[in-house]
Design an enzyme around this catalytic site. Structure first.
Site, mmCIF file in Angstrom:
data_model
loop_
_atom_site.group_PDB
_atom_site.id
_atom_site.type_symbol
_atom_site.label_atom_id
_atom_site.label_comp_id
_atom_site.label_asym_id
_atom_site.label_seq_id
_atom_site.Cartn_x
_atom_site.Cartn_y
_atom_site.Cartn_z
ATOM 1 N N SER A 34 -5.955 3.517 4.710
ATOM 2 C CA SER A 34 -5.407 2.712 3.599
ATOM 3 C C SER A 34 -6.485 1.932 2.866
ATOM 4 O O SER A 34 -6.297 0.782 2.481
ATOM 5 C CB SER A 34 -4.326 1.747 4.129
ATOM 6 N N LYS A 75 3.262 6.326 5.212
ATOM 7 C CA LYS A 75 2.309 5.402 4.582
ATOM 8 C C LYS A 75 2.819 3.983 4.735
ATOM 9 O O LYS A 75 3.947 3.668 4.356
ATOM 10 C CB LYS A 75 2.122 5.730 3.089
ATOM 11 N N SER A 121 0.788 -1.239 0.000
ATOM 12 C CA SER A 121 0.000 0.000 0.000
ATOM 13 C C SER A 121 0.816 1.284 0.000
ATOM 14 O O SER A 121 0.237 2.377 -0.032
ATOM 15 C CB SER A 121 -0.963 0.013 1.197
ATOM 16 N N LYS A 130 -0.044 3.821 -2.657
ATOM 17 C CA LYS A 130 -1.034 4.887 -2.508
ATOM 18 C C LYS A 130 -0.417 6.280 -2.502
ATOM 19 O O LYS A 130 -1.112 7.273 -2.731
ATOM 20 C CB LYS A 130 -1.866 4.652 -1.243
#
Length: 382
Positions: free
Chosen positions: A210, A323, A145, A148
């Site tokens: 997320s 993140k 992720s 992202k």
């Protein structure tokens, strides 16, 4: 010395070291460094097991690295130094191993001093772009992720170009949510076809919790379809100088054909962090999505990044945003920006795991090693 007494010594030593790290993770791991003249040795005779990543030093000083031992190697301990090392007998000679790198139990993990317990690691000066430290930074790995960050960058660039606004309402299409399995949703209740959210709310769901569905919805809003958006992602990556990078979806949901590397993620993050609007979402510890046309109650969101959550064992007050990414093949991933005393750094770790440490505690190497990288970055900022 019998095993019972050794365990007492080991436990006392481990607790003291753990307490020191708990009180201040800002002390560099290199603080064990010491000149030979500044430590004493208490004789001990015992056998301990090497951990995963146990490093051997020529002196009680982490600058004198010799080699790394295979895990579970029996090691004859001959003494305990006053500056945090075991004196050991190996291959007919006297060497030194950190007291955080031998254990009474098998299959544990050492605190490392010459490397990091992840597949790839990087820390860079965010202002100058200078790479302060890298380990496997160009190795092709799955990003999970952390993908992202690129998705957020393209959405924010679309906003800056006047294509969208934060208040633009977006209808959730059936195609946006149908292609993702239930574990891709991190909003409760999950987003539904026909639900209307603003770009601001979707960016919040994507970056704080997320949520993968929010990525698809935003991708369609920007490019008309997920496939078109993915093409934009790869084109933008090329423009930024990313190599060995191929995105196949906007969320980072596991796909063996999607890959990148720590250095490319640094480039993407450095570019994204230059946008003030990106910073607004990158550092949110929590948020609330208001009620929508298909969800009567507000939805509470909590960031998946433990570094930005006060009270977390890994909380770092210098972290201004990050993140996470987690998947079976990718492992634990994390991209972080930290700032202190006018110094801003970017760190990337890929392929971390939960580890049982030398003292029996369990740590997430993603967070543990990121905190080490942050301190290394501040200490060697140039």
């Amino acid at each position: 010395m019998n095993l019972k007494n050794l365990k007492k010594i080991f436990t006392k030593t481990a607790l003291s070291l753990a307490l020191a790290l708990t009180i201040s993770f800002t002390v560099p791991m290199a603080s064990l460094q010491a000149e030979a003249a500044y430590y004493s040795v208490t004789p001990i005779s015992a056998v301990l097991l090497s951990c995963n990543g146990t490093e051997v030093f020529a002196d009680a000083d982490t600058t004198t690295f010799v080699k790394t031992l295979a895990v579970n190697t029996p090691v004859q301990v001959t003494g305990q130094t006053s500056n945090g090392f075991w004196q050991v007998s190996l291959d007919g000679g006297i060497y030194y191993i950190s007291q955080q790198a031998l254990s009474v139990a098998a299959n544990t993990t050492a605190v490392r001093f010459t490397s990091y317990d992840v597949n790839a690691a990087l820390v860079a000066n965010a202002a100058s772009g200078k790479i302060i430290y890298s380990q496997g930074a160009n190795d092709k790995l799955e990003p999970a992720s952390t993908t992202k960050i690129m998705t957020a960058l393209l959405v924010i660039e679309a906003i800056e170009a006047g294509q969208l606004t934060l208040d633009t309402p977006v209808l959730t299409s059936a195609t946006a949510v149908a292609s993702l399995p239930s574990d891709a949703s991190h909003v409760e209740p999950r987003l539904q076809a026909g639900e209307i959210l603003t770009v601001d709310q979707l960016l919040t769901a994507m970056m704080v919790s997320s949520d993968c569905q929010a990525c698809n919805i935003l991708a369609e809003a920007v490019a008309g379809s997920v496939s078109n958006f993915v093409a934009l992602m790869n084109a933008r990556a090329t423009q930024l100088g990313c190599v060995n990078t191929n995105f196949t979806n906007p969320s980072g949901y596991p796909d063996k054909n999607m890959y990148t590397n720590a250095y490319s993620l640094y480039l993407i993050t450095a570019n994204a962090y230059a946008h003030p609007l990106f910073k607004q979402y990158f550092g949110m510890a929590s948020a609330v999505l208001p009620a929508t046309n298909m969800c009567a109650a507000p939805r509470a969101l909590v960031n998946t990044d433990a570094l930005v959550i006060p009270g977390s064992a890994y909380y770092n007050p210098y972290v201004v945003g990050g993140k996470t990414g987690t998947a079976n093949r990718a492992g634990q991933c994390l991209v972080t920006v930290a700032s202190r005393e006018g110094k801003t750094i970017i760190t990337v770790v890929l392929g971390g795991k939960n580890r049982t440490m030398y003292d029996g505690t369990v740590k997430s190497s993603r967070y543990y090693e990121t905190n080490r990288l942050i301190e290394l970055g501040f200490a060697n900022y140039w």
